[in-house]
Design a protein around this motif. Structure first.
Motif, PDB file in Angstrom:
ATOM      1  N   ARG A   1     -46.241 -13.687 -40.849  1.00 41.93           N
ATOM      2  CA  ARG A   1     -46.793 -14.738 -40.756  1.00 41.93           C
ATOM      3  C   ARG A   1     -46.987 -15.856 -40.970  1.00 41.93           C
ATOM      4  O   ARG A   1     -48.063 -15.226 -42.073  1.00 41.93           O
TER       5      ARG A   1
ATOM      6  N   LEU B   1     -52.237 -19.033 -43.927  1.00 44.73           N
ATOM      7  CA  LEU B   1     -53.141 -17.661 -43.000  1.00 44.73           C
ATOM      8  C   LEU B   1     -51.875 -17.151 -42.399  1.00 44.73           C
ATOM      9  O   LEU B   1     -50.756 -17.055 -42.764  1.00 44.73           O
TER      10      LEU B   1
ATOM     11  N   SER C   1     -49.994 -12.794 -42.121  1.00 39.44           N
ATOM     12  CA  SER C   1     -50.609 -12.479 -42.075  1.00 39.44           C
ATOM     13  C   SER C   1     -49.668 -10.600 -42.620  1.00 39.44           C
ATOM     14  O   SER C   1     -48.182 -11.487 -42.087  1.00 39.44           O
TER      15      SER C   1
ATOM     16  N   ARG D   1     -48.286  -7.215 -41.224  1.00 41.39           N
ATOM     17  CA  ARG D   1     -48.373  -5.943 -40.516  1.00 41.39           C
ATOM     18  C   ARG D   1     -47.840  -5.199 -40.300  1.00 41.39           C
ATOM     19  O   ARG D   1     -46.380  -5.430 -39.701  1.00 41.39           O
TER      20      ARG D   1
ATOM     21  N   GLU E   1     -58.681  -9.526 -46.322  1.00 34.67           N
ATOM     22  CA  GLU E   1     -58.983  -9.263 -45.844  1.00 34.67           C
ATOM     23  C   GLU E   1     -57.603  -7.747 -44.822  1.00 34.67           C
ATOM     24  O   GLU E   1     -57.167  -8.553 -44.828  1.00 34.67           O
ATOM     25  N   VAL E   2     -58.315  -6.464 -44.010  1.00 35.33           N
ATOM     26  CA  VAL E   2     -57.214  -5.660 -43.757  1.00 35.33           C
ATOM     27  C   VAL E   2     -58.556  -4.856 -42.529  1.00 35.33           C
ATOM     28  O   VAL E   2     -59.740  -4.691 -42.585  1.00 35.33           O
TER      29      VAL E   2
ATOM     30  N   CYS F   1     -54.893  -1.178 -37.021  1.00 40.60           N
ATOM     31  CA  CYS F   1     -54.893  -2.608 -34.655  1.00 40.60           C
ATOM     32  C   CYS F   1     -54.448  -0.921 -34.553  1.00 40.60           C
ATOM     33  O   CYS F   1     -54.375   0.142 -34.361  1.00 40.60           O
TER      34      CYS F   1
ATOM     35  N   CYS G   1     -53.505  -4.447 -39.895  1.00 41.12           N
ATOM     36  CA  CYS G   1     -52.867  -5.596 -40.714  1.00 41.12           C
ATOM     37  C   CYS G   1     -53.460  -6.534 -41.669  1.00 41.12           C
ATOM     38  O   CYS G   1     -54.772  -6.117 -42.571  1.00 41.12           O
ATOM     39  N   PHE G   2     -52.527  -6.617 -43.467  1.00 45.63           N
ATOM     40  CA  PHE G   2     -53.742  -7.769 -44.078  1.00 45.63           C
ATOM     41  C   PHE G   2     -53.724  -8.917 -43.996  1.00 45.63           C
ATOM     42  O   PHE G   2     -52.045  -9.273 -43.666  1.00 45.63           O
ATOM     43  N   SER G   3     -54.617  -9.876 -44.596  1.00 47.32           N
ATOM     44  CA  SER G   3     -54.338 -11.070 -43.896  1.00 47.32           C
ATOM     45  C   SER G   3     -54.971 -12.245 -44.843  1.00 47.32           C
ATOM     46  O   SER G   3     -55.896 -11.450 -46.310  1.00 47.32           O
TER      47      SER G   3
END
Length: 352
Positions: A265, A274, A276, A278, A327-328, A331, A337-339
Motif C-alpha cells: 500500500r 506511508l 506498507s 504485508r 516500523e514492523v 499481524c 507488516c513493514f511500514s
C-alpha cells in the motif's frame, strides 16, 4: 514525571520524595484539625495544639522544600546522563555532556562518560574503515571470478557435473558480490560520503519498478501480489530509496509460503507518506523484533543462504537520511507488516 506510550506515568525519584513529604505534612494538619473538631463537638473542649506539633509540621514542610531543590541538583545530572547513555546505546557516538556542577563526582562521571564515547566512536570509525577498505579490495577478484565462471558455463564441452559446479560458483560469487556492495553502500551512508542528492520522482512508479524487478521470484512461488499505490510525487535520493523497496518486497517473497499473498500500500497525507508491505508468512519472533535492524542479524536460519543480514540495516540508514523511519509488527492473522513513514517535503525545503 512523564507519560509513556502505553498511557502510564513514569515518576522520577525527586517527584516521589517531594510528594511523600507533602502528603505527610497534609496528613498531620488534617488529623490535628479533626481531633480538635471532635473534642469540641462532643466535649465542648477547646484543645490547644502543642508547639511540638507545629514544629513537626514546619520541619516536614521545610524538609519537603529543601529535599526538592537538592534532588534537582543531584538527580538532574543523573537523569541527563541516563538520556545520553540511551543515545549511545542506539549508536549515536556524537553525544557529549557538559556540566557546571561543583560536585567533583559529577564532573568526573561526565568526563569518564565523554572519554568512553570518544573511544567508542574511534573504534566504530576504525571498524567501518577497515570493512570498507577490505570490501573494496574484494570487488576486483570477485568480478574476475564471476566473469571467468560465466565463460566456463557457456562451454558446450562441460560435463553435467562440471556445469553444476560452475553454476554454484556463479551463484555464490554473486551472493558475495551483493554482500560486498551492501557493505560498501552502508559504509558510505554511515560515513556520510553520499551527497544528499534530491530529485523529484514518482514514488508509486518506483515501487512498481521494484515489483517488476522481483517478478521472477514471486511468480515462481505463485504468490498473489496486490499493490494499491496512490500517485505520489516525492523529492529525495531516488537510487537509495529503490534499495528500500527492493529489500522489503524481496523479504516478503522470501518468507511467504508458496501460493501465499503480499499486499503493498502507498498512501499520502498532508504530513506523511506511508508505504506498507504485508505478507502472510511465518511472522517474526517477539525476541527478534528489536534486533532485525541490526547489521548481519538474521532471524530465520532456514533462509540464511538467501541473504546477508544487511538489507534492513541498510534500509533503516537510507530512511534516516530522508528523516523517515521504518516500523514492523506481527499481524494477528499471520505474517508481518513493514511500514515506512516518510515526511512530506515542503516546497521551501526542496530548494535547499
Amino acid at each position: 514525571m512523564k507519560k509513556t506510550g502505553k498511557g502510564k506515568w513514569n515518576y522520577s525519584l525527586d517527584f516521589y520524595f517531594f510528594w511523600v513529604n507533602l502528603c505527610a505534612f497534609a496528613v498531620i494538619v488534617i488529623v490535628s484539625a479533626l481531633i480538635s473538631a471532635l473534642l469540641y463537638q462532643f466535649f465542648h473542649l477547646t484543645v490547644q495544639i502543642p508547639e511540638a506539633v507545629y514544629s513537626v509540621v514546619l520541619c516536614i514542610a521545610l524538609g519537603a522544600t529543601v529535599s526538592h531543590f537538592l534532588s534537582k541538583k543531584i538527580l538532574a545530572p543523573i537523569n541527563k546522563l541516563g538520556k545520553a547513555m540511551s543515545k549511545v546505546a542506539q549508536g549515536d557516538f556524537t553525544v557529549k555532556l557538559e556540566t557546571g556542577s561543583k560536585l567533583s563526582e559529577i564532573r568526573k562521571l561526565y568526563g569518564d562518560f565523554n572519554l568512553m564515547v570518544k573511544e567508542l566512536a574511534a573504534t566504530e570509525t576504525l571498524q567501518m574503515d577497515f570493512v570498507s577498505n577490505v570490501s573494496h579490495e574484494f570487488k576486483t577478484p570477485i568480478s574476475a571470478i564471476d566473469g571467468y565462471a560465466t565463460l566456463l558455463q557457456g562451454d558446450s564441452h562441460l560435463t553435467e557435473e562440471q556445469a553444476e559446479y560452475t553454476g554454484k560458483i556463479i551463484y555464490n560469487v554473486r551472493r558475495l558480490s551483493g554482500l560486498v556492495s551492501n557493505i560498501l553502500l552502508l559504509s558510505r551512508i554511515e560515513n556520510q560520503a553520499i551527497p544528499a542528492k534530491k530529485e523529484k520522482f514518482r514514488l508509486d512508479e518506483q515501487i512498481r519498478q521494484a515489483i517488476l524487478a522481483l517478478e521472477t521470484k514471486w511468480t515462481e512461488k505463485e504468490i498473489d501480489l496486490e499493490a494499491e499505490l496512490e500517485p505520489v510525487t516525492y523529492t529525495g535520493n531516488e537510487p537509495l530509496l529503490l534499495h528500500v523497496w527492493l529489500n522489503l518486497i524481496d523479504n516478503a517473497v522470501k518468507f511467504s509460503q508458496k501460493g501465499g499473498s503480499i499486499r503493498i500500500r502507498l498512501t499520502a497525507s498532508e504530513q506523511n507518506i506511508l508505504v506498507s508491505v504485508r505478507d502472510h508468512g511465518c511472522g517474526i519472533a517477539e525476541t527478534d523484533l528489536k534486533r532485525i535492524f541490526d547489521k548481519f542479524y538474521q532471524t530465520d536460519t532456514a533462509h540464511k543462504e538467501e541473504g546477508n543480514g544487511l538489507g534492513l540495516a541498510l534500509a533503516q540508514r537510507i530512511l534516516s537520511i530522508h528523516q523517515g523511519r521504518i516500523e514492523v509488527e506481527n499481524c494477528r492473522t499471520g505474517g508481518c507488516c513493514f511500514s515506512v513513514i516518510l515526511p512530506v517535503v515542503k516546497e521551501s525545503e526542496k530548494e535547499k
